[in-house]
Motif scaffolding. Sequence first.
Motif, PDB file in Angstrom:
ATOM      1  N   LYS A  82       3.780  18.400 -36.169  1.00  0.00           N
ATOM      2  CA  LYS A  82       2.675  17.931 -37.010  1.00  0.00           C
ATOM      3  C   LYS A  82       1.343  18.137 -36.285  1.00  0.00           C
ATOM      4  N   VAL A  83       0.329  18.575 -37.029  1.00  0.00           N
ATOM      5  CA  VAL A  83      -0.927  18.965 -36.393  1.00  0.00           C
ATOM      6  C   VAL A  83      -1.947  17.845 -36.322  1.00  0.00           C
ATOM      7  N   GLY A  84      -1.822  16.796 -37.128  1.00  0.00           N
ATOM      8  CA  GLY A  84      -2.847  15.767 -37.206  1.00  0.00           C
ATOM      9  C   GLY A  84      -2.881  14.845 -36.010  1.00  0.00           C
ATOM     10  N   LEU A  85      -4.094  14.399 -35.646  1.00  0.00           N
ATOM     11  CA  LEU A  85      -4.250  13.482 -34.522  1.00  0.00           C
ATOM     12  C   LEU A  85      -3.609  12.132 -34.825  1.00  0.00           C
ATOM     13  N   MET A  86      -3.474  11.805 -36.090  1.00  0.00           N
ATOM     14  CA  MET A  86      -2.860  10.531 -36.456  1.00  0.00           C
ATOM     15  C   MET A  86      -1.408  10.439 -35.994  1.00  0.00           C
ATOM     16  N   HIS A  87      -0.808  11.565 -35.664  1.00  0.00           N
ATOM     17  CA  HIS A  87       0.574  11.578 -35.198  1.00  0.00           C
ATOM     18  C   HIS A  87       0.687  11.419 -33.679  1.00  0.00           C
ATOM     19  N   GLN A  88      -0.463  11.289 -32.990  1.00  0.00           N
ATOM     20  CA  GLN A  88      -0.469  11.007 -31.566  1.00  0.00           C
ATOM     21  C   GLN A  88      -0.481   9.496 -31.344  1.00  0.00           C
ATOM     22  N   PRO A  89      -0.019   9.028 -30.187  1.00  0.00           N
ATOM     23  CA  PRO A  89      -0.243   7.626 -29.848  1.00  0.00           C
ATOM     24  C   PRO A  89      -1.737   7.318 -29.868  1.00  0.00           C
ATOM     25  N   ASN A  90      -2.124   6.198 -30.423  1.00  0.00           N
ATOM     26  CA  ASN A  90      -3.532   5.790 -30.530  1.00  0.00           C
ATOM     27  C   ASN A  90      -4.359   6.788 -31.350  1.00  0.00           C
ATOM     28  N   GLY A  91      -3.685   7.528 -32.223  1.00  0.00           N
ATOM     29  CA  GLY A  91      -4.352   8.611 -32.927  1.00  0.00           C
ATOM     30  C   GLY A  91      -5.485   8.167 -33.823  1.00  0.00           C
ATOM     31  N   LYS A  92      -5.353   7.015 -34.488  1.00  0.00           N
ATOM     32  CA  LYS A  92      -6.412   6.554 -35.385  1.00  0.00           C
ATOM     33  C   LYS A  92      -7.682   6.234 -34.597  1.00  0.00           C
ATOM     34  N   GLN A  93      -7.533   5.487 -33.511  1.00  0.00           N
ATOM     35  CA  GLN A  93      -8.679   5.162 -32.667  1.00  0.00           C
ATOM     36  C   GLN A  93      -9.301   6.436 -32.093  1.00  0.00           C
ATOM     37  N   TRP A  94      -8.466   7.324 -31.654  1.00  0.00           N
ATOM     38  CA  TRP A  94      -8.905   8.595 -31.074  1.00  0.00           C
ATOM     39  C   TRP A  94      -9.745   9.376 -32.085  1.00  0.00           C
ATOM     40  N   TYR A  95      -9.230   9.512 -33.301  1.00  0.00           N
ATOM     41  CA  TYR A  95      -9.944  10.291 -34.308  1.00  0.00           C
ATOM     42  C   TYR A  95     -11.245   9.609 -34.719  1.00  0.00           C
ATOM     43  N   ASN A  96     -11.232   8.303 -34.874  1.00  0.00           N
ATOM     44  CA  ASN A  96     -12.462   7.590 -35.228  1.00  0.00           C
ATOM     45  C   ASN A  96     -13.551   7.820 -34.181  1.00  0.00           C
ATOM     46  N   THR A  97     -13.155   7.848 -32.907  1.00  0.00           N
ATOM     47  CA  THR A  97     -14.114   8.104 -31.835  1.00  0.00           C
ATOM     48  C   THR A  97     -14.688   9.513 -31.962  1.00  0.00           C
ATOM     49  N   LYS A  98     -13.836  10.487 -32.270  1.00  0.00           N
ATOM     50  CA  LYS A  98     -14.309  11.871 -32.398  1.00  0.00           C
ATOM     51  C   LYS A  98     -15.210  12.028 -33.625  1.00  0.00           C
ATOM     52  N   VAL A  99     -14.910  11.327 -34.700  1.00  0.00           N
ATOM     53  CA  VAL A  99     -15.754  11.392 -35.896  1.00  0.00           C
ATOM     54  C   VAL A  99     -17.159  10.884 -35.573  1.00  0.00           C
ATOM     55  N   ARG A 100     -17.261   9.740 -34.903  1.00  0.00           N
ATOM     56  CA  ARG A 100     -18.571   9.200 -34.534  1.00  0.00           C
ATOM     57  C   ARG A 100     -19.283  10.129 -33.559  1.00  0.00           C
ATOM     58  N   GLU A 101     -18.540  10.650 -32.599  1.00  0.00           N
ATOM     59  CA  GLU A 101     -19.135  11.523 -31.591  1.00  0.00           C
ATOM     60  C   GLU A 101     -19.754  12.759 -32.230  1.00  0.00           C
ATOM     61  N   HIS A 102     -19.037  13.404 -33.130  1.00  0.00           N
ATOM     62  CA  HIS A 102     -19.492  14.686 -33.660  1.00  0.00           C
ATOM     63  C   HIS A 102     -20.487  14.560 -34.810  1.00  0.00           C
TER      64      HIS A 102
END
Length: 610
Positions: free
Chosen positions: A280-300
């Motif tokens: 699976k390619v989505g970050l949501m499938h990684q451990p802590n993926g939701k927090q990780w992606y939210n951080t990247k969304v704010r960053e970019h």
Amino acid sequence: MLHRLRMATVVATTVSSLWLVGCQESSDTATLTSAPTPVVSASEQLHDLFDRYRVENFELNPMNAMFEGVMEYNHRLGDGLTDDYISQSLALEARSLEALEAIDRDQLNTADQLSYDVFLYQRNSSQNYFANGVALWEAQIPVSQFFSLPNYLAVLGSGGATQPFATVADYDNWLGRMGEFSQWVDSAIGRMQEGMETGVVQPRVLIERTLPQLKAHMVDTAEDSIFHKPVKNFPEGFSDADKARLTAAYEKAITEEFVPAYTKLHDFLSDSYLPATRAKVGLMHQPNGKQWYNTKVREHTTTDLTADEIHEIGLQQVALLRAGMERIKEEVNFDGDLPAFFDHLRTDKQFQYTSEAELLQAYEDVRASVEAGLPKLFDIAPKAPYVIKPIESFRAASAAAAQYNSPAPDGSKPGVFYVNTYDLPSRPTYLREALSIHEAAPGHHFQIAIAQELEGLPAFRKFDHVTAYVEGWGLYTESLGKDLGLYTDPYQEFGALTMAMWRACRLVVDTGMHAKGWTREEAIAYMQDNTALSHTDIVAEVERYAALPGQALAYMIGRLKLLELREKSEQALGDVYDIRDYHRVVLSDGSLPLSILEQQVDQWIENTRS
């Protein structure tokens, strides 16, 4: 080197003395026996802090120095992956925030207040990145097909990018920098082994794409390596002795260091890492993926928009752009629906280049047309020129359609507009005008080169790149095509809509994969249904989003903000509005978070009206 070390000592001493002023004044003995402490203004404190941060950041990230025109670190590669690097980086951010908060912002002039605000935004963002786990998680996936150090070193080492190869010292510096690469490979493998244990791993398809890129550097002879190019092209003035010594040193380094390091990394990925990767390619499938992606969304995006909100914005933009595409389809009298029109554009040979030379000349022709139209929209332009080059063959298969590299800050090298000539049928002719505007002038070349050339700004304001601003500007400039005298051909106008649709689809697809569980195949199908991009480009794009979560959101979010601010200023200023003034305001302060850019435009509107 010695000058840089002395400079670091002076800066550190100056800042430390500022922090000690209060202690000196509180001591009766110091008051009676010491000379009066010089009064240090808030502005001096602020710029001393900027200088100190810059030097300490270069020590941690020596590659950054080169892109700011500081060449004393060119013999070093840097760490970037270890626990020590992360802890030192976090400590630097914390110290800098503490020092910044001790400075009275109200005592600063307007220009310094803006620098204060941008620096504060950056330090808070960086501290969050290093403190909340994202830096560690990203260290555990250090290699991908789209951008990672092994690929980028090959670009630098070819002699055609920012790394200088003008003097004997430059050649020796590169040997020093690449001499650290095997250590980086060991660190990267160690981090990936940690990730394999915790479940933080790359998608399988990305590693499958990476392996042939690495294998390209596993050459049988030194002469076959891209790293051999500098010694094939010595500048004039090198002595025969230096040429012989450097040629021998480079060939030894290639065969005994570079090739073994690339081989070691390739074999680890192939034999050990690939079986542990995820389907699976989505970050949501990684451990802590939701927090990780939210951080990247704010960053970019430099906004507080949520993934769901961005997904909805994307869907709205796709609908608007489809309507524009339907209009063009009818204008050219195409008999069929929009998907059939997409297939026509993808397959009809009238939209295909017949040779690399034809493609490169077509972009040169666009450059000439754009330059003729620029004065109508801009009264500011970079001094640095740019050149047009094909993307290097070793990375072309997985690279995007085009990209831009900034000029050397000292003017020694121009900006480079790279165009992808791999698989020519997948490089449609109708994209050339919008693509050229975005990547070269007045897109990235204007914004990035002008920022580097601004006088009186601290270095971080010139060289730091806020993705939503930089990429938002690039995409915004595509909307200027008609005003520049382009898009007179309906197919070129359709190309501009295709480029905008491409970025609107990114809002849907990136959030779809990383926040909503979309598969790679679903993402490809969505783009296939809504853009005329070739299948090759669509696959490369979707896999890029998998490799760089959140980065692709910045383009359309930034464009929409710039269009919103332009409309706002035009309505507010009426007859005194001039688009050249608006563009000057946007380009004259370097790369800004979108919230701070909006404040600057609002202030300009107020000043102009009053």
